[in-house]
Write a protein that holds these residues in place. Structure first.
Motif, PDB file in Angstrom:
ATOM      1  N   ILE A   1      36.597  89.022  35.329  1.00  0.00           N
ATOM      2  CA  ILE A   1      37.909  88.414  35.574  1.00  0.00           C
ATOM      3  C   ILE A   1      38.903  89.560  35.738  1.00  0.00           C
ATOM      4  CG2 ILE A   1      39.768  87.001  34.595  1.00  0.00           C
ATOM      5  CD1 ILE A   1      37.532  85.134  34.856  1.00  0.00           C
ATOM      6  N   ARG A   2      39.548  89.613  36.900  1.00  0.00           N
ATOM      7  CA  ARG A   2      40.561  90.649  37.118  1.00  0.00           C
ATOM      8  C   ARG A   2      41.859  89.991  37.579  1.00  0.00           C
ATOM      9  NH1 ARG A   2      37.858  94.270  41.279  1.00  0.00           N
ATOM     10  NH2 ARG A   2      35.859  93.274  40.867  1.00  0.00           N
ATOM     11  N   PRO A   3      43.003  90.577  37.231  1.00  0.00           N
ATOM     12  CA  PRO A   3      44.287  89.968  37.596  1.00  0.00           C
ATOM     13  C   PRO A   3      44.396  89.645  39.085  1.00  0.00           C
ATOM     14  CG  PRO A   3      44.658  91.778  36.086  1.00  0.00           C
ATOM     15  CD  PRO A   3      43.197  91.792  36.416  1.00  0.00           C
ATOM     16  N   GLU A   4      43.848  90.532  39.942  1.00  0.00           N
ATOM     17  CA  GLU A   4      44.019  90.311  41.386  1.00  0.00           C
ATOM     18  C   GLU A   4      43.219  89.112  41.899  1.00  0.00           C
ATOM     19  OE1 GLU A   4      42.860  93.091  39.975  1.00  0.00           O
ATOM     20  OE2 GLU A   4      41.151  93.926  41.036  1.00  0.00           O
ATOM     21  N   HIS A   5      42.395  88.515  41.048  1.00  0.00           N
ATOM     22  CA  HIS A   5      41.704  87.292  41.458  1.00  0.00           C
ATOM     23  C   HIS A   5      42.637  86.086  41.411  1.00  0.00           C
ATOM     24  CE1 HIS A   5      37.825  89.426  40.079  1.00  0.00           C
ATOM     25  NE2 HIS A   5      37.915  89.488  41.388  1.00  0.00           N
ATOM     26  N   TYR A   6      43.870  86.301  40.952  1.00  0.00           N
ATOM     27  CA  TYR A   6      44.836  85.199  40.800  1.00  0.00           C
ATOM     28  C   TYR A   6      46.088  85.479  41.635  1.00  0.00           C
ATOM     29  CZ  TYR A   6      41.961  83.910  36.808  1.00  0.00           C
ATOM     30  OH  TYR A   6      40.900  83.547  36.005  1.00  0.00           O
ATOM     31  N   ASN A   7      46.855  84.406  41.908  1.00  0.00           N
ATOM     32  CA  ASN A   7      48.093  84.581  42.672  1.00  0.00           C
ATOM     33  C   ASN A   7      49.203  85.221  41.830  1.00  0.00           C
ATOM     34  OD1 ASN A   7      48.386  82.270  41.082  1.00  0.00           O
ATOM     35  ND2 ASN A   7      49.877  81.352  42.458  1.00  0.00           N
TER      36      ASN A   7
END
Ligand SMILES: Cc1cc2nc3c(=O)[nH]c(=O)nc-3n(C[C@H](O)[C@H](O)[C@H](O)COP(=O)(O)OP(=O)(O)OC[C@H]3O[C@@H](n4cnc5c(N)ncnc54)[C@H](O)[C@@H]3O)c2cc1C
Length: 375
Positions: A60-66
């Motif tokens: 899970i990485r922050p850039e996987h989210y908007n």
């Protein structure tokens, strides 16, 4: 003298609401009342991952989210390892595939719902078929609809109408009007694309490809995987991920998909192939080969302009929702410290691969920790 029990109301018995309920059920000082508008709990969780529920991802990485900044902060306090440990403590055995996607070992989403529905201390009251339409806050207590209980803490976990599971739901989250929160318009994310000037004859064709999303000349994102051609556009996990990047664009004008059908060889030369073969029959899916026979197209760059995504009721997740300026990093509403908001109701959406369920569970895990430490 023993302390008076704290009354907690949770609206919505989906992924996030059930996770929080399970956590709080271990603390007998809380009386938890869960309101669910459907007859059964966890309908969307059961439908997730094609009925297997891809509950989180090891990467899970922050850039996987908007909303990368918000998620980066969340990950500092609640990691995939913590989620895994919590599930293990509750007896859920999981398996991980080669892409880091985590599933219940039973391969049944119902197992997750069952694990989350076990309340050891008898301090949980579940009110199903109960559609909350109104909430009120007076004298530091919350009330919902015409229930007589005065709640110390109210948790909103009512998700979004994405995927419309179960079907034909109306007036989703009407009760939010009582709170005057800033809500960003809901649009589909993790959905297919409706394409312009698209040949219907491709409908039903499935193939692997490298698919790229461009806006004007700029490459926005590129992925490899299987795509399905439908009556008026394309779908598949790769396409769904591209739709998430599409939704993050400030404007969606002039976007196009480029589909490279020669995914197995970057340098594949169609002219050399055609020197030895009379047609592309041995090269492409029969429907794509038939299209090529009618009118040849660059097979490493089959291009369509994007009209839109498919509607929200067919999407896996909603882009939009309660603006993050309304909450702090503990998921507490800034205007009411005894109000918490979880999961997909918030304007946060992630890619395919367990990112959305992770967010729903992790938001609940954070709030569970805060409530047990504070009240
Ligand atoms: C087909 C499909 C497949 C998916 N697969 C995956 C996957 O494999 N992995 C992944 O990470 N994500 C997946 N997702 C997304 C994921 O399921 C959601 O993001 C997640 O369930 C959201 O959790 P939530 O708790 O915020 O909302 P939900 O799980 O939707 O729960 C909200 C609950 O609130 C109830 N409710 C709503 N309004 C009211 C009201 N007014 N009063 C009382 N109750 C109310 C609803 O009935 C519902 O039970 C999938 C989504 C779909 C549609």
């Amino acid at each position: 003298m023993s302390r008076k029990p704290r009354h907690i109301a949770i609206i919505g018995a989906g992924a996030s609401g059930l996770f929080l309920t399970r956590m709080l059920s271990e603390h007998p000082q809380f009386h938890v009342t869960v309101f669910e508008k459907n007859r059964q709990v966890g309908a969307k969780l059961r439908a997730s991952g094609g009925g297997k529920a891809n509950i989180f991802n090891r990467d899970i990485r922050p850039e996987h989210y908007n909303q990368a900044g918000f998620v980066a902060e969340l990950l500092r306090h609640y990691s995939p390892e913590q989620l895994e440990n919590q599930f293990a403590e509750w007896g859920l055995v999981t398996i991980t595939d080669e892409e880091g996607r985590v599933y219940p070992a039973s391969q049944f989403s119902q197992t997750v719902v069952d694990v989350l529905s076990h309340y050891p201390n008898g301090n949980v009251q579940l009110e199903t078929n109960c559609d909350i339409q109104h909430i009120d806050y007076k004298n530091h207590k919350w009330t919902v609809n015409n229930y007589s209980i005065l709640f110390d803490v109210l948790v909103l976990a009512t998700g979004s109408p994405a995927g419309m599971i179960p079907k034909n739901q109306r007036g989703y989250n009407n009760y939010l009007q009582d709170l005057s929160l800033k809500i960003n318009p809901l649009q589909s994310s993790l959905s297919g694309f409706i394409l312009k000037d698209y040949p219907e004859s491709l409908s039903g064709c499935r193939t692997k490809a490298v698919v790229s999303l461009f806006q004007n000349k700029k490459l926005i994102h590129k992925e490899f995987g299987e795509i399905t051609f439908k009556d008026d556009g394309v779908s598949g996990i790769v396409v769904m991920n591209l739709s998430a990047y599409y939704r993050r664009l400030p404007s969606t004008k002039n976007c196009r998909l480029e589909i490279n059908l020669t995914y197995w060889d970057e340098n594949f030369d169609i002219n050399t192939y055609l020197q030895h073969n009379q047609s592309v029959t041995g090269l492409l899916h029969p429907k794509l080969a038939a299209l090529y026979q009618q009118k040849p197209f660059p097979i490493h760059q089959l291009t369509f302009h994007i009209e839109n995504t498919y509607p929200l009721d067919t999407a896996q997740v909603a882009h939009g929702g309660i603006d993050l300026s309304e909450i702090d990093h503990n998921f507490a509403a800034k205007r009411h410290k005894s109000l918490y908001i979880l999961g997909e109701m918030l304007d946060i959406d992630g890619l395919c691969g367990g990112y959305n369920l992770f967010f729903a569970f992790a938001s609940a895990g954070m709030v569970g920790n805060i409530i047990t430490q504070t009240y």
